[in-house]
Design a protein around this motif. Structure first.
Motif, PDB file in Angstrom:
ATOM      1  N   MET A   1     -10.377  -1.417   6.508  1.00  0.00           N
ATOM      2  CA  MET A   1      -9.029  -1.304   5.981  1.00  0.00           C
ATOM      3  C   MET A   1      -8.135  -0.787   7.096  1.00  0.00           C
ATOM      4  SD  MET A   1      -7.674   0.767   2.634  1.00  0.00           S
ATOM      5  CE  MET A   1      -8.744  -0.120   1.544  1.00  0.00           C
ATOM      6  N   SER A   2      -7.068  -1.520   7.353  1.00  0.00           N
ATOM      7  CA  SER A   2      -6.201  -1.143   8.458  1.00  0.00           C
ATOM      8  C   SER A   2      -5.299   0.027   8.079  1.00  0.00           C
ATOM      9  CB  SER A   2      -5.348  -2.332   8.875  1.00  0.00           C
ATOM     10  OG  SER A   2      -4.354  -2.571   7.924  1.00  0.00           O
ATOM     11  N   GLU A   3      -4.759   0.633   9.105  1.00  0.00           N
ATOM     12  CA  GLU A   3      -3.861   1.763   8.897  1.00  0.00           C
ATOM     13  C   GLU A   3      -2.612   1.325   8.122  1.00  0.00           C
ATOM     14  OE1 GLU A   3      -1.312   4.347  11.919  1.00  0.00           O
ATOM     15  OE2 GLU A   3      -3.458   4.399  12.302  1.00  0.00           O
ATOM     16  N   MET A   4      -2.137   0.107   8.414  1.00  0.00           N
ATOM     17  CA  MET A   4      -0.941  -0.408   7.731  1.00  0.00           C
ATOM     18  C   MET A   4      -1.212  -0.642   6.245  1.00  0.00           C
ATOM     19  SD  MET A   4       2.107  -1.005   8.350  1.00  0.00           S
ATOM     20  CE  MET A   4       3.493  -1.742   7.584  1.00  0.00           C
TER      21      MET A   4
ATOM     22  N   GLY B   1      -0.169   1.026   0.757  1.00  0.00           N
ATOM     23  CA  GLY B   1      -0.660   1.487  -0.540  1.00  0.00           C
ATOM     24  C   GLY B   1      -0.091   2.840  -0.915  1.00  0.00           C
ATOM     25  N   LEU B   2      -0.045   3.740   0.043  1.00  0.00           N
ATOM     26  CA  LEU B   2       0.500   5.073  -0.240  1.00  0.00           C
ATOM     27  C   LEU B   2       1.987   5.013  -0.557  1.00  0.00           C
ATOM     28  CD1 LEU B   2      -1.357   7.233   2.445  1.00  0.00           C
ATOM     29  CD2 LEU B   2      -1.722   7.216  -0.035  1.00  0.00           C
ATOM     30  N   VAL B   3       2.718   4.215   0.203  1.00  0.00           N
ATOM     31  CA  VAL B   3       4.154   4.075  -0.056  1.00  0.00           C
ATOM     32  C   VAL B   3       4.383   3.424  -1.422  1.00  0.00           C
ATOM     33  CG1 VAL B   3       6.273   2.899   0.684  1.00  0.00           C
ATOM     34  CG2 VAL B   3       4.842   4.070   2.359  1.00  0.00           C
ATOM     35  N   ALA B   4       3.617   2.401  -1.737  1.00  0.00           N
ATOM     36  CA  ALA B   4       3.762   1.735  -3.037  1.00  0.00           C
ATOM     37  C   ALA B   4       3.480   2.713  -4.169  1.00  0.00           C
ATOM     38  CB  ALA B   4       2.824   0.530  -3.120  1.00  0.00           C
ATOM     39  N   PHE B   5       2.437   3.526  -4.028  1.00  0.00           N
ATOM     40  CA  PHE B   5       2.125   4.510  -5.068  1.00  0.00           C
ATOM     41  C   PHE B   5       3.243   5.546  -5.181  1.00  0.00           C
ATOM     42  CE2 PHE B   5       0.268   8.456  -6.647  1.00  0.00           C
ATOM     43  CZ  PHE B   5      -0.209   8.019  -7.869  1.00  0.00           C
ATOM     44  N   ALA B   6       3.793   5.976  -4.052  1.00  0.00           N
ATOM     45  CA  ALA B   6       4.888   6.960  -4.072  1.00  0.00           C
ATOM     46  C   ALA B   6       6.115   6.386  -4.784  1.00  0.00           C
ATOM     47  CB  ALA B   6       5.239   7.391  -2.654  1.00  0.00           C
TER      48      ALA B   6
ATOM     49  N   THR C   1      -2.084  -5.707  -8.706  1.00  0.00           N
ATOM     50  CA  THR C   1      -2.747  -4.425  -8.436  1.00  0.00           C
ATOM     51  C   THR C   1      -1.764  -3.273  -8.623  1.00  0.00           C
ATOM     52  OG1 THR C   1      -4.196  -5.531  -6.852  1.00  0.00           O
ATOM     53  CG2 THR C   1      -4.067  -3.125  -6.721  1.00  0.00           C
ATOM     54  N   LEU C   2      -0.571  -3.430  -8.056  1.00  0.00           N
ATOM     55  CA  LEU C   2       0.454  -2.393  -8.219  1.00  0.00           C
ATOM     56  C   LEU C   2       0.852  -2.255  -9.688  1.00  0.00           C
ATOM     57  CD1 LEU C   2       2.214  -0.345  -6.714  1.00  0.00           C
ATOM     58  CD2 LEU C   2       3.969  -2.121  -6.540  1.00  0.00           C
ATOM     59  N   GLY C   3       0.905  -3.370 -10.406  1.00  0.00           N
ATOM     60  CA  GLY C   3       1.205  -3.329 -11.836  1.00  0.00           C
ATOM     61  C   GLY C   3       0.166  -2.537 -12.609  1.00  0.00           C
ATOM     62  N   PHE C   4      -1.102  -2.706 -12.242  1.00  0.00           N
ATOM     63  CA  PHE C   4      -2.151  -1.926 -12.917  1.00  0.00           C
ATOM     64  C   PHE C   4      -1.956  -0.435 -12.663  1.00  0.00           C
ATOM     65  CE2 PHE C   4      -6.283   0.194 -12.810  1.00  0.00           C
ATOM     66  CZ  PHE C   4      -6.670   0.004 -14.123  1.00  0.00           C
ATOM     67  N   VAL C   5      -1.703  -0.074 -11.398  1.00  0.00           N
ATOM     68  CA  VAL C   5      -1.496   1.343 -11.050  1.00  0.00           C
ATOM     69  C   VAL C   5      -0.270   1.884 -11.788  1.00  0.00           C
ATOM     70  CG1 VAL C   5      -0.921   2.922  -9.161  1.00  0.00           C
ATOM     71  CG2 VAL C   5      -2.651   1.148  -8.828  1.00  0.00           C
TER      72      VAL C   5
END
Length: 173
Positions: free
Chosen positions: A1-4, A9-14, A58-62
């Motif tokens: 899994m790349s750093e980007m 993922g972290l930004v999307a969750f935030a 995936t973002l919708g599930f979260v």
């Protein structure tokens, strides 16, 4: 899994967490017949129009799980998760390979709001959670669509810009 990927993922969750916090804390003060705009749905649609169906589902599930568990949740957990997975996938299918036009984006939000709210309401009807009449559900769906479309110009452009900036340079569009 790349750093980007981790950063994205972290930004999307935030962004989803911020949307849900605003949705459950600020917008109830402006509720129209008890219905508030679904900011998390708008974030999922914005991500779908930039990143496509897989990322958006995936973002919708979260986002759905966060809404399902955020107080004052008064429904069976998983209903919003199901609705926003479907919304993310379908809105992501609209993306195709062209940048969405403004009217297409607003139409996508209206359709996504209708589908997401309808799925949530229908799952509640099936689970008898809570027992609401069909005319009341239709009124809630209509108000939710109006709310989401009204907030589209304020939420979708910054969300889409944010997700575009998180795209790798080779595939950004």
């Amino acid at each position: 899994m790349s750093e980007m990927t981790v950063m994205r993922g972290l930004v999307a969750f935030a962004v989803v967490a911020l949307a849900v916090v605003l949705q459950v804390s600020l917008f109830p003060h402006f509720a129209w017949d008890g219905v508030v705009p679904n900011l998390a749905l708008l974030v999922v649609v914005g991500a779908a129009l930039v990143r496509g169906p897989q990322f958006a589902a995936t973002l919708g599930f979260v986002a759905g799980v966060v809404i399902d568990l955020a107080p004052p949740a008064d429904h069976v957990a998983g209903r919003w998760a199901l609705a926003l997975v479907v919304v993310g996938y379908l809105a992501g299918r609209v993306r195709q390979d062209a940048r969405p036009h403004v009217l297409a984006a607003v139409g996508t939000v209206a359709a996504a709001s209708f589908i997401g709210t309808s799925l949530f309401a229908l799952s509640g009807l099936i689970l008898n959670d809570p027992a609401v009449s069909v005319p009341d559900m239709l009124e809630v769906i209509l108000v939710a669509v109006v709310w989401d479309v009204l907030l589209t110009p304020f939420v979708l452009p910054p969300v889409m810009t944010l997700f575009r900036r998180l795209e790798p340079a080779e595939v950004a569009w």
